[in-house]
Write an enzyme that holds these catalytic residues in place. Structure first.
Site, mmCIF file in Angstrom:
data_model
loop_
_atom_site.group_PDB
_atom_site.id
_atom_site.type_symbol
_atom_site.label_atom_id
_atom_site.label_comp_id
_atom_site.label_asym_id
_atom_site.label_seq_id
_atom_site.Cartn_x
_atom_site.Cartn_y
_atom_site.Cartn_z
ATOM 1 N N LYS A 78 0.852 -1.189 0.000
ATOM 2 C CA LYS A 78 0.000 0.000 0.000
ATOM 3 C C LYS A 78 0.891 1.243 0.000
ATOM 4 O O LYS A 78 2.028 1.209 0.478
ATOM 5 C CB LYS A 78 -0.911 -0.015 1.234
ATOM 6 N N LYS A 185 -5.442 7.928 -13.168
ATOM 7 C CA LYS A 185 -6.105 6.956 -12.293
ATOM 8 C C LYS A 185 -6.484 7.608 -10.959
ATOM 9 O O LYS A 185 -7.539 7.307 -10.391
ATOM 10 C CB LYS A 185 -5.206 5.734 -12.072
HETATM 11 P P1 NAD Z 1 -2.815 -5.561 0.113
HETATM 12 O O1 NAD Z 1 -3.037 -4.910 1.423
HETATM 13 O O2 NAD Z 1 -3.632 -6.739 -0.274
HETATM 14 O O3 NAD Z 1 -1.286 -6.009 -0.008
HETATM 15 C C1 NAD Z 1 -0.225 -5.256 0.438
HETATM 16 C C2 NAD Z 1 0.790 -6.245 1.013
HETATM 17 O O4 NAD Z 1 2.001 -5.553 1.262
HETATM 18 C C3 NAD Z 1 0.358 -6.867 2.339
HETATM 19 O O5 NAD Z 1 0.378 -8.273 2.209
HETATM 20 C C4 NAD Z 1 1.413 -6.401 3.328
HETATM 21 O O6 NAD Z 1 1.738 -7.360 4.305
HETATM 22 C C5 NAD Z 1 2.588 -6.174 2.389
HETATM 23 N N1 NAD Z 1 3.627 -5.314 2.947
HETATM 24 C C6 NAD Z 1 3.490 -4.135 3.580
HETATM 25 N N2 NAD Z 1 4.692 -3.662 3.954
HETATM 26 C C7 NAD Z 1 5.598 -4.568 3.536
HETATM 27 C C8 NAD Z 1 7.015 -4.652 3.640
HETATM 28 N N3 NAD Z 1 7.711 -3.711 4.278
HETATM 29 N N4 NAD Z 1 7.638 -5.723 3.109
HETATM 30 C C9 NAD Z 1 6.926 -6.696 2.491
HETATM 31 N N5 NAD Z 1 5.585 -6.675 2.366
HETATM 32 C C10 NAD Z 1 4.943 -5.625 2.891
HETATM 33 O O7 NAD Z 1 -2.956 -4.414 -0.979
HETATM 34 P P2 NAD Z 1 -3.255 -4.584 -2.544
HETATM 35 O O8 NAD Z 1 -4.706 -4.614 -2.765
HETATM 36 O O9 NAD Z 1 -2.416 -5.674 -3.087
HETATM 37 O O10 NAD Z 1 -2.742 -3.175 -3.081
HETATM 38 C C11 NAD Z 1 -1.374 -2.868 -3.221
HETATM 39 C C12 NAD Z 1 -1.264 -1.582 -4.031
HETATM 40 O O11 NAD Z 1 -1.758 -1.830 -5.352
HETATM 41 C C13 NAD Z 1 -2.132 -0.431 -3.494
HETATM 42 O O12 NAD Z 1 -1.507 0.796 -3.735
HETATM 43 C C14 NAD Z 1 -3.411 -0.550 -4.317
HETATM 44 O O13 NAD Z 1 -4.123 0.680 -4.390
HETATM 45 C C15 NAD Z 1 -2.831 -0.956 -5.650
HETATM 46 N N6 NAD Z 1 -3.754 -1.662 -6.549
HETATM 47 C C16 NAD Z 1 -4.448 -2.751 -6.088
HETATM 48 C C17 NAD Z 1 -5.290 -3.425 -6.968
HETATM 49 C C18 NAD Z 1 -6.084 -4.621 -6.510
HETATM 50 O O14 NAD Z 1 -6.927 -5.093 -7.280
HETATM 51 N N7 NAD Z 1 -5.869 -5.178 -5.328
HETATM 52 C C19 NAD Z 1 -5.411 -2.992 -8.293
HETATM 53 C C20 NAD Z 1 -4.672 -1.886 -8.716
HETATM 54 C C21 NAD Z 1 -3.835 -1.237 -7.830
HETATM 55 O O1 KPL Z 2 -9.495 1.519 -8.155
HETATM 56 C C1 KPL Z 2 -10.557 1.530 -7.597
HETATM 57 C C2 KPL Z 2 -10.554 1.294 -6.145
HETATM 58 O O2 KPL Z 2 -11.524 0.767 -5.610
HETATM 59 O O3 KPL Z 2 -9.528 1.643 -5.519
HETATM 60 C C3 KPL Z 2 -11.833 1.841 -8.337
HETATM 61 C C4 KPL Z 2 -11.488 2.284 -9.734
HETATM 62 C C5 KPL Z 2 -12.614 2.910 -7.634
HETATM 63 C C6 KPL Z 2 -12.703 0.608 -8.542
HETATM 64 O O4 KPL Z 2 -13.296 0.177 -7.371
#
Ligand code: NAD
Ligand code: KPL
Length: 302
Positions: A78, A185
């Site tokens: 994150k 985005k």
């Molecule tokens: P998440 O919370 O599922 O995963 C984050 C992971 O990072 C956790 O498992 C946590 O333990 C790990 N972490 C944190 N600090 C760490 C460290 N120091 N060393 C190793 N691991 C560490 O979050 P996510 O949904 O996977 O999202 C990650 C990023 O991607 C965010 O910025 C989110 O907005 C973006 N994102 C997510 C999606 C999605 O569909 N999940 C899609 C597009 C973008």
């Molecule tokens: O990226 C998204 C989020 O939930 O963080 C959107 C585009 C709003 C889709 O849920």
């Protein structure tokens, strides 16, 4: 190309799983815990968008030394963890490029505090991933991915990284303006995330009511003005695009709503919070984003 995915959460597990299934040389680098243990022992259970299930053998590690011989480190923590995560691996990196696909503003700049600026890649992905249970990720929806060198010109290494992701089914295009992609985005996220988290409604509710429409439009318009003040090219029709995303994901809860409902920290500081802070430096007023950010902070404190 050797790829290390940093952060074994939803997105990291999706990308590492897809790469491993395509026989890429990939390691998922996460924190010690049940998820990494299960992946090590049994591989990653991967549910495809069409419901198909696969058990994918995947190298998983918790020792940051696993990043030592990476050509590409993909940061999937994150936004609020970017600094700590980079601090943990930076000393182990040789000449790896470091790619952020995280949401929000400021991730590339934070990474550049730990690795030379010319090695920082940034981009966006609209794939959806959910870590359903330890050892299990669900590919919730297919999307587009864009990457580019953030502080330097693109080169063959960026093309190679994009090709690797594309070969793994994460179709990726190279952009010369990743800052614009990240901001574009962010505009969608500030239009949807806080409003749905605070009102506790699915994304589609924002385009089904006048009040929802108004909050979405004002939040996006303010953020667009900030992006322009920063000299970033963002789409003229950002409000319409955001409405279209809300319609397309009508029944989904936004990531911020899920975080608030689960009592987890949100990415508000990298989204609405960053818009407000950057707006202030340019004299652009952002009262709607400021109020949304304060209310989300309040909800986080509860
Ligand atoms: P998440 O919370 O599922 O995963 C984050 C992971 O990072 C956790 O498992 C946590 O333990 C790990 N972490 C944190 N600090 C760490 C460290 N120091 N060393 C190793 N691991 C560490 O979050 P996510 O949904 O996977 O999202 C990650 C990023 O991607 C965010 O910025 C989110 O907005 C973006 N994102 C997510 C999606 C999605 O569909 N999940 C899609 C597009 C973008
Ligand atoms: O990226 C998204 C989020 O939930 O963080 C959107 C585009 C709003 C889709 O849920």
């Amino acid at each position: 190309m050797r790829i290390v995915v940093l952060g074994a959460g939803s997105l990291g597990s999706l990308l590492a799983g897809a790469l491993a299934a395509a026989d890429a040389d990939v390691t998922l680098l996460g924190r010690e815990g049940e998820h990494v243990r299960r992946v090590r022992a049994d591989g990653l259970r991967f549910t495809h968008p069409d419901g198909r299930e696969e058990q994918i053998p995947l190298d998983a590690a918790t020792d940051p030394a696993a990043a030592a011989d990476a050509d590409l480190l993909v940061v999937c923590v994150k936004s609020y963890d970017t600094g700590d995560a980079l601090a943990g691996v930076a000393d182990h990196l040789d000449d790896a490029d470091v790619l952020t696909l995280q949401n929000g503003l400021g991730n590339a700049e934070t990474i550049a505090e730990y690795v030379p600026r010319e090695r920082v890649l940034a981009g966006t992905t609209t794939h959806g991933a959910v870590r359903e249970a330890p050892g299990h990720v669900r590919h919730a929806g297919r999307g587009d991915t864009t990457v580019g060198r953030y502080f330097a010109e693109n080169d063959a290494r960026v093309e190679a990284a994009a090709d690797c992701l594309t070969a793994a089914g994460i179709e990726t295009t190279v952009t010369d303006d990743p800052e614009s992609a990240v901001w574009t985005k962010v505009l969608v996220n500030v239009g949807i995330n806080a409003a749905t988290a605070l009102a506790r409604v699915p994304n589609g509710a924002l385009v089904e009511s006048e009040s929802g429409e108004r909050v979405l439009r004002r939040a996006v318009e303010e953020a667009t003005a900030v992006a322009r003040a920063e000299g970033v090219a963002v789409p003229e029709d950002a409000v319409e695009r955001t409405r279209a995303v809300a319609e397309r994901t009508a029944t989904n809860p936004s990531s911020m709503r899920q975080d608030v409902e689960r009592g987890r920290r949100t990415e508000v500081e990298a989204l609405h919070g960053a818009v407000v802070r950057r707006g202030a430096t340019h004299g652009v007023e952002t009262p709607v984003n400021e109020t949304l950010a304060d209310l989300v902070r309040l909800a986080e404190e509860k």
